[in-house]
Design an enzyme around this catalytic site. Structure first.
Site, short mmCIF file in Angstrom:
data_model
loop_
_atom_site.label_atom_id
_atom_site.label_comp_id
_atom_site.label_asym_id
_atom_site.label_seq_id
_atom_site.Cartn_x
_atom_site.Cartn_y
_atom_site.Cartn_z
CB SER A 5 -0.85 0.62 1.24
OG SER A 5 -1.43 -1.18 1.62
CB THR A 14 0.31 -7.23 4.19
OG1 THR A 14 1.18 -7.86 3.93
CG2 THR A 14 -0.49 -8.14 4.91
CB CYS A 15 -3.64 -3.85 2.77
SG CYS A 15 -5.30 -3.42 2.20
CB CYS A 24 -7.98 -5.48 4.08
SG CYS A 24 -5.90 -4.11 5.01
CE LYS A 43 -10.48 -8.19 7.63
NZ LYS A 43 -9.81 -7.16 8.52
CE1 TYR A 74 -4.76 -2.04 -5.32
CE2 TYR A 74 -2.45 -1.53 -4.83
CZ TYR A 74 -3.41 -1.46 -4.12
OH TYR A 74 -4.31 -1.31 -3.74
CB ALA A 106 15.54 -4.68 -3.54
N GLY A 139 -5.07 -12.78 20.91
CA GLY A 139 -6.20 -12.03 20.98
C GLY A 139 -6.16 -10.98 20.66
CE1 TYR A 165 -7.56 -3.28 14.78
CE2 TYR A 165 -5.96 -3.70 15.84
CZ TYR A 165 -6.79 -2.68 15.73
OH TYR A 165 -6.64 -2.02 15.38
CD GLU A 205 -10.06 -8.53 11.85
OE1 GLU A 205 -9.46 -8.83 10.78
OE2 GLU A 205 -10.64 -7.10 11.70
NE ARG A 264 -2.20 -6.37 26.21
CZ ARG A 264 -0.63 -5.56 25.91
NH1 ARG A 264 -0.36 -3.99 26.20
NH2 ARG A 264 0.08 -6.21 25.24
CG ASP A 312 2.01 -2.32 8.43
OD1 ASP A 312 1.55 -1.39 9.21
OD2 ASP A 312 1.26 -3.44 8.09
CB ALA A 343 -12.62 -1.61 11.94
CG HIS A 385 -36.83 6.54 13.39
ND1 HIS A 385 -36.41 5.88 13.71
CD2 HIS A 385 -38.15 6.20 12.74
CE1 HIS A 385 -37.33 5.12 14.26
NE2 HIS A 385 -38.12 5.23 13.66
CD GLU A 388 -33.29 6.77 14.80
OE1 GLU A 388 -33.93 7.59 14.99
OE2 GLU A 388 -34.10 4.72 14.43
P1 NDP Z 1 -2.12 -7.27 17.48
O1 NDP Z 1 -1.05 -6.86 17.84
O2 NDP Z 1 -3.70 -7.29 17.37
O3 NDP Z 1 -2.79 -8.47 18.94
C1 NDP Z 1 -1.77 -9.54 19.48
C2 NDP Z 1 -1.99 -11.16 19.90
O4 NDP Z 1 -1.07 -11.55 20.42
C3 NDP Z 1 -2.23 -10.65 21.64
O5 NDP Z 1 -3.73 -11.09 21.82
C4 NDP Z 1 -1.26 -10.58 22.20
O6 NDP Z 1 -1.40 -10.96 23.59
C5 NDP Z 1 -0.65 -11.74 21.75
N1 NDP Z 1 0.81 -11.99 21.98
C6 NDP Z 1 1.93 -11.09 21.69
N2 NDP Z 1 2.72 -11.93 21.56
C7 NDP Z 1 2.54 -12.74 22.41
C8 NDP Z 1 4.14 -13.77 22.10
N3 NDP Z 1 4.93 -13.48 22.04
N4 NDP Z 1 3.01 -14.63 22.69
C9 NDP Z 1 2.03 -15.07 23.09
N5 NDP Z 1 0.58 -14.49 22.34
C10 NDP Z 1 1.44 -13.08 22.37
O7 NDP Z 1 -1.71 -8.64 16.55
P2 NDP Z 1 -2.48 -8.88 15.19
O8 NDP Z 1 -1.98 -10.16 14.77
O9 NDP Z 1 -3.97 -9.57 15.79
O10 NDP Z 1 -2.47 -8.45 14.26
C11 NDP Z 1 -1.21 -7.32 13.57
C12 NDP Z 1 -1.52 -6.18 13.10
O11 NDP Z 1 -2.07 -5.65 12.24
C13 NDP Z 1 -2.38 -4.89 14.69
O12 NDP Z 1 -2.08 -4.75 15.57
C14 NDP Z 1 -2.79 -4.40 13.31
O13 NDP Z 1 -2.71 -2.89 13.66
C15 NDP Z 1 -2.92 -5.18 11.97
N6 NDP Z 1 -3.95 -5.29 11.75
C16 NDP Z 1 -5.53 -4.18 11.37
C17 NDP Z 1 -6.45 -5.02 11.19
C18 NDP Z 1 -7.86 -4.52 10.85
O14 NDP Z 1 -6.72 -2.70 11.21
N7 NDP Z 1 -8.76 -5.35 10.55
C19 NDP Z 1 -6.78 -6.45 10.63
C20 NDP Z 1 -5.24 -7.26 11.17
C21 NDP Z 1 -4.17 -7.22 11.46
P3 NDP Z 1 -1.79 -9.38 24.82
O15 NDP Z 1 -3.34 -9.90 25.11
O16 NDP Z 1 -1.00 -9.85 25.89
O17 NDP Z 1 -1.01 -8.80 24.02
#
Ligand code: NDP
Length: 448
Positions: A13, A40-41, A46, A49, A97, A113, A175, A177, A181, A204, A303, A341, A437, A442
Site C-alpha cells: 500500500s 499484505t492488504c 484486509c 479477509k 495495481y 532487493a 487475542g 485483531y 476476525e 488490548r 508497517d 475496526a 430513522h 441514529e
Molecule cells: P495484535 O497486536 O492485534 O494482537 C496480538 C495478540 O497476540 C495479543 O493478544 C497479544 O497478547 C498476543 N501476543 C503478542 N505477543 C505474544 C507472544 N510472544 N506470545 C503469545 N501471545 C502474544 O496482532 P495481530 O496479529 O492480531 O494483528 C497485527 C496487526 O495487524 C494489528 O496490530 C493491526 O495493526 C493489523 N491488523 C489490522 C486489522 C484491521 O484493521 N481490521 C486486521 C488485522 C490486522 P496480549 O493480550 O498480552 O497483548
C-alpha cells in the site's frame, strides 16, 4: 547520474502510492517486489479477509431469513468455491495495481532487493540499481514466538486463505485483531474455534466495554476462550491432528493452529547495516515525521516503521513522502483520531480516546454516553445480540473525543462519525443533528 530518481522496495500500500505520486510529479521511479504487487492488504490481509467475513456472515443471514419469510432448502457451504473466488478477486486487484504502476511509467522489478549503501540497491537477479532516493516500504510479517513445534506446524494469516479444507477444530493463538476476525470467520463456517491468549483480555487498547461485549457475544456464538495460557509444545499426531501441550489450561487436540500474535517489521536481510539505516528494538526502521531514516536519502513508510499498522496510514505516509520529496510540498501525517475496526462477528469500530484513556488524559473531566440496544433486524430475527455505542466527551469543552461501537455495520457507520471527532465537534452538535430513522446510526445523535 543515477538510474532512478526514486527506487522503492516493496509494492504494498505505501510503496505503490509513493511510486505513483512521485511519478506523477515527474520522477523516474523503479519498484522492486519479491512476491506479489499489492502487498499484505490486497494479497493476504484486509481485502481477502473482508471477503471471507462477508462469506461467513451469510451463515447468520441464512438463519435469520426464516423469520423474514424466506425458506431456503438444502443450503450448504463450499469452502473451496469461496476460497477460489476470493483468490480470483485478489488476482484481479493485483492486475489493477500493476496497471496503475504501468500507467504511471513506474518500472517493476519482480525480485528481492536489498540496500547496498551509497544510493545502491542490489537485486536478487544480480543487477545493481542506483537511485537518488530510496524508499523502504517492505511492511511487516507475522510473528511466531519460539515454541517447540510451532514454526513447523502452525499457520499464520498468510496461509489461511489457501487452506485445502476447513478445519473441524481450530485453535487461534493471540487475542488481537487477526485472532478475533478469524475466530468469527471459522466459527460461522462451522469450525470449533478456541482462542488462546497469554493475557486475560482480548483486543488490548480497545474500549473495555466493547471488548467485554465482543467476548460475551463470541462465547454465546460458541467460540471458546482460554486466557492466561501458554504454549509449551506443538506436535503432529499420526492422524494429522495437532496436540497442543499447554501451561495454564488443558492440553488440546486440533486440526489447525493459527498464530496471530502480532506482526513484526520485515527488516531481516535488507542490508540496513550497509546503508546505516538504524532500527528500534522490535526491528522497526527509525524515521522522523518526514519518513527520513538515519541514512541520507533513504526513507521508510508503512508497517516497517511500526507507527500505526494500518493500510490507510501507510498510504498517507507514502503520499506525503512523495509530495514532499518530489512535489515541492511540505507534508507530514497527523496520527490523531485514526479510526480503526475489528471485523469480528459483530464488528467493533472506534476513533479517538477510549473511556479509560480519556480519564487518564483529561484528569477525570469526562462524560460518557452509551446506547445499549438490539438492532431492529435482530429483534425480528429473534437474534439476542445487543449493540453498544459509546460517546466519550471532554466535560470541559463538550467535545466528543471518542466514539466506540460494536454492532452490525459498526465500521461503516464509524467512518462517517470519525469526521465529527476529527473536526472537534461537540456533544451539542450531535444532539442538534436530527436522527435518520429507522437506522442503527441514529443512536449516535439520540444519546442523552
Ligand atoms: P495484535 O497486536 O492485534 O494482537 C496480538 C495478540 O497476540 C495479543 O493478544 C497479544 O497478547 C498476543 N501476543 C503478542 N505477543 C505474544 C507472544 N510472544 N506470545 C503469545 N501471545 C502474544 O496482532 P495481530 O496479529 O492480531 O494483528 C497485527 C496487526 O495487524 C494489528 O496490530 C493491526 O495493526 C493489523 N491488523 C489490522 C486489522 C484491521 O484493521 N481490521 C486486521 C488485522 C490486522 P496480549 O493480550 O498480552 O497483548
Amino acid at each position: 547520474m543515477s538510474d532512478y530518481d526514486l527506487f522503492v522496495i516493496g509494492a504494498g500500500s505505501g510503496g505503490v502510492r509513493a511510486s505513483r505520486i512521485a511519478a506523477s510529479h515527474g520522477a523516474k521511479v523503479g519498484i522492486a517486489e519479491e512476491y506479489r504487487v499489492g502487498g499484505t492488504c490486497v494479497i493476504r490481509g484486509c481485502v481477502p479477509k473482508k471477503l471471507l467475513v462477508y462469506g461467513a456472515h451469510f451463515a447468520e443471514d441464512l438463519q435469520d431469513c426464516v423469520k423474514f419469510g424466506w425458506d431456503i432448502e438444502g443450503k450448504s457451504f463450499d469452502w473451496a468455491k469461496l476460497r477460489d473466488n476470493v483468490a480470483a478477486e485478489v488476482d484481479r486487484l493485483e492486475g489493477l495495481y500493476r496497471q496503475t504502476l504501468g500507467n504511471n511509467d513506474v518500472e517493476i522489478f519482480e525480485c528481492r532487493a536489498r540496500l547496498a549503501g551509497g544510493g545502491k540497491v542490489e537485486l536478487s537477479d544480480g543487477r545493481t540499481i542506483t537511485a537518488d532516493k530510496i524508499l523502504i516500504a517492505v511492511g511487516a510479517e507475522p510473528f511466531i514466538p519460539e515454541i517447540e513445534g510451532c514454526k513447523d506446524h502452525a499457520i499464520t494469516s498468510n496461509d489461511v486463505f489457501h487452506l485445502p479444507e476447513l478445519p473441524k477444530r481450530i485453535a487461534i493463538a493471540g487475542g488481537g485483531y487477526i485472532a478475533n476476525e478469524f475466530a468469527g470467520i471459522f466459527n460461522e463456517f462451522g469450525s470449533k474455534v478456541t482462542i488462546i491468549n497469554r493475557s486475560d483480555q482480548i483486543l488490548r487498547g480497545y474500549d473495555e466495554q466493547m471488548r467485554d461485549r465482543l467476548l460475551q457475544i463470541s462465547m454465546t456464538k460458541g467460540i471458546d476462550f482460554r486466557f492466561n495460557a501458554k504454549f509449551k509444545k506443538v506436535e503432529k499426531q499420526g492422524d494429522g491432528s495437532l496436540l497442543l501441550t499447554m501451561d495454564g489450561c488443558d492440553d488440546m487436540e486440533v486440526d489447525q493452529l493459527l498464530f496471530a500474535t502480532g506482526r513484526v517489521p520485515n527488516t531481516q536481510d535488507l542490508g540496513l547495516d550497509k546503508a546505516r539505516v538504524e532500527t528500534e528494538d522490535r526491528g522497526a526502521i527509525k524515521v522522523d515525521e518526514y519518513n527520513r531514516t538515519t541514512a541520507e536519502d533513504v526513507y521508510a513508510v508503512g508497517d516497517v516503521t511500526d507507527r500505526i499498522q494500518l493500510t490507510p496510514v501507510a498510504i498517507r505516509e507514502g503520499h506525503a513522502f512523495a509530495d514532499t520529496q518530489f512535489g515541492g510540498m511540505d507534508r507530514t501525517i497527523d496520527y490523531d483520531n485514526v479510526p480503526n475496526a475489528v471485523f469480528s462477528h459483530p464488528p467493533i469500530a472506534g476513533v479517538g480516546l477510549t473511556e479509560s484513556e480519556a480519564r487518564n488524559k483529561l484528569g477525570g473531566q469526562i462524560k460518557t454516553f452509551t446506547s445499549d440496544f438490539r438492532a431492529m433486524k435482530n429483534v425480528l430475527a429473534g437474534r439476542n445480540e445487543r449493540s453498544l455505542y459509546k460517546l466519550v466527551v471532554d466535560a470541559s469543552n463538550d467535545r466528543v473525543v471518542g466514539i466506540h461501537m460494536i454492532g452490525p455495520e459498526a465500521p461503516e457507520i464509524l467512518q462517517a462519525a470519525a469526521i465529527a471527532v476529527k473536526a472537534g465537534l461537540t456533544k451539542s452538535d450531535f444532539d442538534e443533528t436530527v436522527a435518520l430513522h429507522p437506522t442503527m446510526a441514529e443512536e449516535l445523535v439520540l444519546m442523552r
